[in-house]
Design a protein around this motif. Structure first.
Motif, PDB file in Angstrom:
ATOM      1  N   TRP A 214      33.996 -14.549  35.200  1.00  0.00           N
ATOM      2  CA  TRP A 214      34.973 -14.897  36.228  1.00  0.00           C
ATOM      3  C   TRP A 214      35.349 -13.610  36.934  1.00  0.00           C
ATOM      4  CZ3 TRP A 214      36.048 -19.640  37.814  1.00  0.00           C
ATOM      5  CH2 TRP A 214      35.749 -20.707  36.966  1.00  0.00           C
ATOM      6  N   ILE A 215      35.142 -13.570  38.243  1.00  0.00           N
ATOM      7  CA  ILE A 215      35.417 -12.384  39.044  1.00  0.00           C
ATOM      8  C   ILE A 215      36.629 -12.665  39.929  1.00  0.00           C
ATOM      9  CG2 ILE A 215      34.507 -10.733  40.720  1.00  0.00           C
ATOM     10  CD1 ILE A 215      33.036 -10.784  37.972  1.00  0.00           C
ATOM     11  N   VAL A 216      37.609 -11.775  39.846  1.00  0.00           N
ATOM     12  CA  VAL A 216      38.854 -11.897  40.592  1.00  0.00           C
ATOM     13  C   VAL A 216      38.863 -10.849  41.695  1.00  0.00           C
ATOM     14  CG1 VAL A 216      41.356 -11.743  40.434  1.00  0.00           C
ATOM     15  CG2 VAL A 216      40.059 -12.712  38.548  1.00  0.00           C
TER      16      VAL A 216
ATOM     17  N   HIS B 121      45.057 -21.593  31.392  1.00  0.00           N
ATOM     18  CA  HIS B 121      43.775 -21.210  30.774  1.00  0.00           C
ATOM     19  C   HIS B 121      42.589 -21.421  31.717  1.00  0.00           C
ATOM     20  CE1 HIS B 121      40.553 -21.160  27.656  1.00  0.00           C
ATOM     21  NE2 HIS B 121      41.354 -20.262  27.122  1.00  0.00           N
ATOM     22  N   GLU B 122      42.773 -22.164  32.789  1.00  0.00           N
ATOM     23  CA  GLU B 122      41.706 -22.424  33.768  1.00  0.00           C
ATOM     24  C   GLU B 122      41.714 -21.315  34.828  1.00  0.00           C
ATOM     25  OE1 GLU B 122      38.819 -23.143  35.917  1.00  0.00           O
ATOM     26  OE2 GLU B 122      39.068 -24.549  34.238  1.00  0.00           O
ATOM     27  N   PRO B 123      40.714 -20.422  34.822  1.00  0.00           N
ATOM     28  CA  PRO B 123      40.694 -19.300  35.772  1.00  0.00           C
ATOM     29  C   PRO B 123      40.776 -19.715  37.243  1.00  0.00           C
ATOM     30  CG  PRO B 123      39.086 -18.923  34.047  1.00  0.00           C
ATOM     31  CD  PRO B 123      39.589 -20.334  33.880  1.00  0.00           C
TER      32      PRO B 123
ATOM     33  N   ILE C  93      37.725 -11.140  34.593  1.00  0.00           N
ATOM     34  CA  ILE C  93      38.761 -11.653  33.699  1.00  0.00           C
ATOM     35  C   ILE C  93      38.119 -12.591  32.688  1.00  0.00           C
ATOM     36  CG2 ILE C  93      39.403 -13.577  35.210  1.00  0.00           C
ATOM     37  CD1 ILE C  93      42.350 -13.041  34.268  1.00  0.00           C
ATOM     38  N   ARG C  94      38.604 -12.482  31.451  1.00  0.00           N
ATOM     39  CA  ARG C  94      38.075 -13.321  30.374  1.00  0.00           C
ATOM     40  C   ARG C  94      39.227 -13.741  29.467  1.00  0.00           C
ATOM     41  NH1 ARG C  94      36.637 -12.018  25.190  1.00  0.00           N
ATOM     42  NH2 ARG C  94      36.756  -9.786  25.608  1.00  0.00           N
ATOM     43  N   PHE C  95      39.489 -15.055  29.411  1.00  0.00           N
ATOM     44  CA  PHE C  95      40.507 -15.586  28.507  1.00  0.00           C
ATOM     45  C   PHE C  95      39.920 -15.757  27.116  1.00  0.00           C
ATOM     46  CE2 PHE C  95      42.525 -16.796  32.458  1.00  0.00           C
ATOM     47  CZ  PHE C  95      43.880 -16.731  32.166  1.00  0.00           C
ATOM     48  N   VAL C  96      40.783 -15.697  26.094  1.00  0.00           N
ATOM     49  CA  VAL C  96      40.337 -16.013  24.747  1.00  0.00           C
ATOM     50  C   VAL C  96      39.906 -17.474  24.722  1.00  0.00           C
ATOM     51  CG1 VAL C  96      41.774 -14.258  23.635  1.00  0.00           C
ATOM     52  CG2 VAL C  96      42.666 -16.578  23.931  1.00  0.00           C
ATOM     53  N   GLU C  97      39.188 -17.827  23.684  1.00  0.00           N
ATOM     54  CA  GLU C  97      38.702 -19.201  23.547  1.00  0.00           C
ATOM     55  C   GLU C  97      39.865 -20.195  23.547  1.00  0.00           C
ATOM     56  OE1 GLU C  97      35.485 -20.295  23.451  1.00  0.00           O
ATOM     57  OE2 GLU C  97      34.943 -18.204  23.867  1.00  0.00           O
ATOM     58  N   ASP C  98      39.571 -21.387  24.043  1.00  0.00           N
ATOM     59  CA  ASP C  98      40.523 -22.493  24.033  1.00  0.00           C
ATOM     60  C   ASP C  98      41.042 -22.665  22.606  1.00  0.00           C
ATOM     61  OD1 ASP C  98      41.940 -24.623  25.069  1.00  0.00           O
ATOM     62  OD2 ASP C  98      40.284 -26.028  24.871  1.00  0.00           O
TER      63      ASP C  98
END
Length: 130
Positions: A46-48, A23-25, A57-62
């Motif tokens: 967050w730019i990859v 979960h940590e980009p 990139i964007r992860f769903v909430e913790d």
């Protein structure tokens, strides 16, 4: 409906430990090498850096459920969902990534993408089981 393929790996580490790492980009370059050359935070995004250029990139909430779904946006294009989960398996866990074959993707490229995901998940396993 799109053709789908789920790729998974068993990791001999506790589910929550694996969840926190994925979960940590900033950890992407350590295990998602087929996708991520580097990653940086720019403002709220967050730019990859990928072989094909930059992507957001964007992860769903913790969450406590092991949901690691993430959205990837390339250029000014559409945001694509990548479903991903980590679930308990005894003292370890299973990590699963579902890949969808979009209409513009050939069968050959779809299978290549699935193989790259399998390689990345294997690298995740090796990284966390050290």
């Amino acid at each position: 409906m799109f053709e789908a393929k789920t790729v998974s790996v068993t990791i001999n580490r506790p589910m929550q430990e694996v969840y926190r790492f994925v979960h940590e980009p900033m950890n992407l370059p350590a295990w998602a090498k087929s996708f991520c050359l580097s990653v940086a935070k720019k403002g709220d995004d967050w730019i990859v850096e990928t072989e094909d250029g930059r992507a957001k990139i964007r992860f769903v909430e913790d969450n406590p459920h092991g949901v690691l779904d993430h959205f990837v946006t390339v250029g000014a294009g559409a945001e694509l969902l990548n479903p991903m989960r980590v679930i308990h398996n005894g003292p370890g866990c299973e990590v699963m990534f579902t890949l969808f074959r979009l209409p513009e993707i050939s069968e050959e490229n779809f299978m290549l993408d699935a193989a790259m995901i399998a390689t990345d998940l294997q690298l995740l396993k090796e990284t966390l089981e050290l």
